[in-house]
Design a protein around this motif. Structure first.
Motif, PDB file in Angstrom:
ATOM      1  N   ALA A  59      -1.835  -4.714   3.739  1.00 28.38           N
ATOM      2  CA  ALA A  59      -1.335  -4.154   2.488  1.00 28.38           C
ATOM      3  C   ALA A  59      -0.712  -5.237   1.615  1.00 28.38           C
ATOM      4  N   ARG A  60       0.065  -6.136   2.222  1.00 30.65           N
ATOM      5  CA  ARG A  60       0.673  -7.234   1.455  1.00 30.65           C
ATOM      6  C   ARG A  60      -0.382  -8.164   0.899  1.00 30.65           C
ATOM      7  N   ALA A  61      -1.396  -8.462   1.707  1.00 25.17           N
ATOM      8  CA  ALA A  61      -2.443  -9.382   1.277  1.00 25.17           C
ATOM      9  C   ALA A  61      -3.226  -8.811   0.096  1.00 25.17           C
ATOM     10  N   LEU A  62      -3.547  -7.537   0.149  1.00 24.51           N
ATOM     11  CA  LEU A  62      -4.270  -6.906  -0.951  1.00 24.51           C
ATOM     12  C   LEU A  62      -3.392  -6.782  -2.187  1.00 24.51           C
ATOM     13  N   ALA A  63      -2.128  -6.416  -1.981  1.00 20.75           N
ATOM     14  CA  ALA A  63      -1.221  -6.231  -3.118  1.00 20.75           C
ATOM     15  C   ALA A  63      -1.014  -7.523  -3.900  1.00 20.75           C
ATOM     16  N   ALA A  64      -1.235  -8.664  -3.259  1.00 20.86           N
ATOM     17  CA  ALA A  64      -1.106  -9.942  -3.952  1.00 20.86           C
ATOM     18  C   ALA A  64      -2.150 -10.089  -5.051  1.00 20.86           C
ATOM     19  N   HIS A  65      -3.174  -9.249  -5.026  1.00 24.43           N
ATOM     20  CA  HIS A  65      -4.239  -9.310  -6.024  1.00 24.43           C
ATOM     21  C   HIS A  65      -4.126  -8.163  -7.030  1.00 24.43           C
ATOM     22  N   ALA A  66      -2.899  -7.701  -7.267  1.00 24.99           N
ATOM     23  CA  ALA A  66      -2.676  -6.625  -8.238  1.00 24.99           C
ATOM     24  C   ALA A  66      -1.466  -6.961  -9.077  1.00 24.99           C
ATOM     25  N   GLU A  67      -1.431  -6.376 -10.281  1.00 28.99           N
ATOM     26  CA  GLU A  67      -0.270  -6.553 -11.138  1.00 28.99           C
ATOM     27  C   GLU A  67      -0.038  -5.278 -11.922  1.00 28.99           C
ATOM     28  N   GLY A  68       1.176  -5.112 -12.459  1.00 23.43           N
ATOM     29  CA  GLY A  68       1.528  -3.908 -13.180  1.00 23.43           C
ATOM     30  C   GLY A  68       0.670  -3.713 -14.417  1.00 23.43           C
ATOM     31  N   ILE A 118       1.981  -0.688  -5.266  1.00 24.19           N
ATOM     32  CA  ILE A 118       0.612  -0.716  -4.760  1.00 24.19           C
ATOM     33  C   ILE A 118       0.612  -1.047  -3.273  1.00 24.19           C
ATOM     34  N   GLU A 119       1.527  -1.912  -2.843  1.00 21.86           N
ATOM     35  CA  GLU A 119       1.599  -2.254  -1.415  1.00 21.86           C
ATOM     36  C   GLU A 119       1.971  -1.037  -0.585  1.00 21.86           C
ATOM     37  N   ALA A 120       2.950  -0.262  -1.060  1.00 24.84           N
ATOM     38  CA  ALA A 120       3.369   0.934  -0.328  1.00 24.84           C
ATOM     39  C   ALA A 120       2.252   1.967  -0.271  1.00 24.84           C
ATOM     40  N   ALA A 121       1.527   2.118  -1.380  1.00 26.49           N
ATOM     41  CA  ALA A 121       0.427   3.077  -1.413  1.00 26.49           C
ATOM     42  C   ALA A 121      -0.679   2.675  -0.449  1.00 26.49           C
ATOM     43  N   LEU A 122      -1.015   1.388  -0.425  1.00 25.10           N
ATOM     44  CA  LEU A 122      -2.053   0.909   0.488  1.00 25.10           C
ATOM     45  C   LEU A 122      -1.625   1.080   1.939  1.00 25.10           C
ATOM     46  N   LEU A 123      -0.366   0.779   2.223  1.00 25.18           N
ATOM     47  CA  LEU A 123       0.121   0.921   3.587  1.00 25.18           C
ATOM     48  C   LEU A 123       0.058   2.381   4.028  1.00 25.18           C
ATOM     49  N   SER A 124       0.383   3.302   3.122  1.00 23.47           N
ATOM     50  CA  SER A 124       0.278   4.724   3.462  1.00 23.47           C
ATOM     51  C   SER A 124      -1.152   5.084   3.832  1.00 23.47           C
ATOM     52  N   GLY A 125      -2.103   4.588   3.042  1.00 22.25           N
ATOM     53  CA  GLY A 125      -3.505   4.896   3.303  1.00 22.25           C
ATOM     54  C   GLY A 125      -4.002   4.328   4.618  1.00 22.25           C
ATOM     55  N   VAL A 126      -3.671   3.068   4.891  1.00 21.27           N
ATOM     56  CA  VAL A 126      -4.131   2.438   6.136  1.00 21.27           C
ATOM     57  C   VAL A 126      -3.461   3.085   7.346  1.00 21.27           C
ATOM     58  N   ALA A 160     -13.759   0.861  -2.130  1.00 24.54           N
ATOM     59  CA  ALA A 160     -13.540   0.601  -3.554  1.00 24.54           C
ATOM     60  C   ALA A 160     -12.916   1.812  -4.234  1.00 24.54           C
ATOM     61  N   GLU A 161     -13.370   3.000  -3.868  1.00 23.17           N
ATOM     62  CA  GLU A 161     -12.812   4.225  -4.450  1.00 23.17           C
ATOM     63  C   GLU A 161     -11.342   4.381  -4.065  1.00 23.17           C
ATOM     64  N   VAL A 162     -11.017   4.101  -2.817  1.00 18.31           N
ATOM     65  CA  VAL A 162      -9.635   4.223  -2.356  1.00 18.31           C
ATOM     66  C   VAL A 162      -8.740   3.199  -3.061  1.00 18.31           C
ATOM     67  N   LEU A 163      -9.219   1.978  -3.207  1.00 25.94           N
ATOM     68  CA  LEU A 163      -8.435   0.947  -3.895  1.00 25.94           C
ATOM     69  C   LEU A 163      -8.200   1.309  -5.354  1.00 25.94           C
ATOM     70  N   GLN A 164      -9.222   1.833  -6.005  1.00 29.76           N
ATOM     71  CA  GLN A 164      -9.064   2.219  -7.397  1.00 29.76           C
ATOM     72  C   GLN A 164      -8.088   3.389  -7.529  1.00 29.76           C
ATOM     73  N   TYR A 165      -8.166   4.325  -6.593  1.00 31.73           N
ATOM     74  CA  TYR A 165      -7.245   5.459  -6.587  1.00 31.73           C
ATOM     75  C   TYR A 165      -5.811   4.966  -6.436  1.00 31.73           C
ATOM     76  N   ALA A 166      -5.575   4.020  -5.526  1.00 30.11           N
ATOM     77  CA  ALA A 166      -4.232   3.488  -5.318  1.00 30.11           C
ATOM     78  C   ALA A 166      -3.725   2.786  -6.573  1.00 30.11           C
ATOM     79  N   ALA A 167      -4.608   2.052  -7.259  1.00 32.06           N
ATOM     80  CA  ALA A 167      -4.209   1.366  -8.479  1.00 32.06           C
ATOM     81  C   ALA A 167      -3.822   2.360  -9.574  1.00 32.06           C
ATOM     82  N   GLU A 168      -4.617   3.406  -9.725  1.00 31.00           N
ATOM     83  CA  GLU A 168      -4.315   4.406 -10.739  1.00 31.00           C
ATOM     84  C   GLU A 168      -3.027   5.149 -10.413  1.00 31.00           C
ATOM     85  N   LEU A 169      -2.807   5.418  -9.139  1.00 29.64           N
ATOM     86  CA  LEU A 169      -1.621   6.146  -8.710  1.00 29.64           C
ATOM     87  C   LEU A 169      -0.352   5.362  -9.017  1.00 29.64           C
ATOM     88  N   THR A 170      -0.410   4.054  -8.887  1.00 26.30           N
ATOM     89  CA  THR A 170       0.778   3.218  -9.065  1.00 26.30           C
ATOM     90  C   THR A 170       0.783   2.481 -10.400  1.00 26.30           C
TER      91      THR A 170
END
Length: 217
Positions: A187-196, A81-89, A134-144
């Motif tokens: 990206a790291r800060a946001l990824a801290a709020h996600a889990e597999g 999720i961190e890598a996906a977010l970094l790609s987007g930003v 919110a749409e982008v974050l949800q897309y990143a979560a679904e992708l990963t």
């Protein structure tokens, strides 16, 4: 006079509005100034847009949609999720560096609207940003195949606030390398709020997995 289809005429008017606003501010972006920039007669404007406010709304919608398109369609590293977010930003930073006048125009529109009405168009403009984030974050979560452990609206506001900061910093110093370092931190800060994800599948928009139904067995 050029004969061009309405869809192209609309795009050219929006692009002209962005250039005028970025160059001279919202107050200078009169209907006449915009059609002059677009090299069109005044009548062409009224054929496409009902009024000036409709064009300004179209500017916000167009730029926001283009930013979302870049975030969702560029080559994304889906290994985490961190890598996906970094790609987007980083995709957003690429767009900012290539066409800074777009972001200048959005900032001008927002600040101008805030001065006119504290509860008016600026609120609507940023609400659209929150929705897109919110749409982008949800897309990143679904992708990963991960899920958010914090409320998605709160994370969306954090992403928007971070992008606003990156934008202002880059417009001030044009330091793309620094912007990318900030992107990595975000990206790291946001990824801290996600889990597999687990066997129940991808997360819903609220950040929780769907409840298991007996028929699933």
């Amino acid at each position: 006079m050029r004969r061009i289809p309405p869809s192209q005429r609309r795009e050219e008017l929006i692009a002209a509005a962005i250039r005028v606003i970025a160059r001279s501010g919202v107050a200078a972006a009169t209907t006449r100034a915009i059609v002059t920039e677009a090299q069109m007669p005044l009548g062409a404007f009224h054929y496409i847009f009902e009024n000036h406010d409709e064009l300004m709304s179209a500017v916000v919608e167009t730029v926001t949609d283009q930013e979302r398109f870049v975030a969702e369609t560029r080559s994304v590293d889906a290994t985490s999720i961190e890598a996906a977010l970094l790609s987007g930003v980083n995709g957003y930073i690429d767009l900012l560096a290539a066409e800074p006048e777009r972001e200048l125009a959005l900032l001008e529109l927002g600040l101008f609207a805030r001065r006119q009405n504290a509860d008016g168009q600026m609120r609507t403009q940023w609400e659209s940003y929150f929705g897109t984030a919110a749409e982008v974050l949800q897309y990143a979560a679904e992708l990963t195949r991960t899920r958010w452990t914090a409320p998605l609206p709160d994370l969306a506001r954090l992403l928007v606030a971070s992008l606003d900061g990156i934008t202002m910093g880059w417009l001030a110093d044009h330091d793309t390398a620094a912007a990318r370092r900030t992107a990595a931190f975000v990206a790291r800060a946001l990824a801290a709020h996600a889990e597999g994800s687990d066997a129940d599948g991808p997360a819903t928009a609220s950040g929780a997995t769907r409840e298991r139904h007996p028929d699933d067995d």
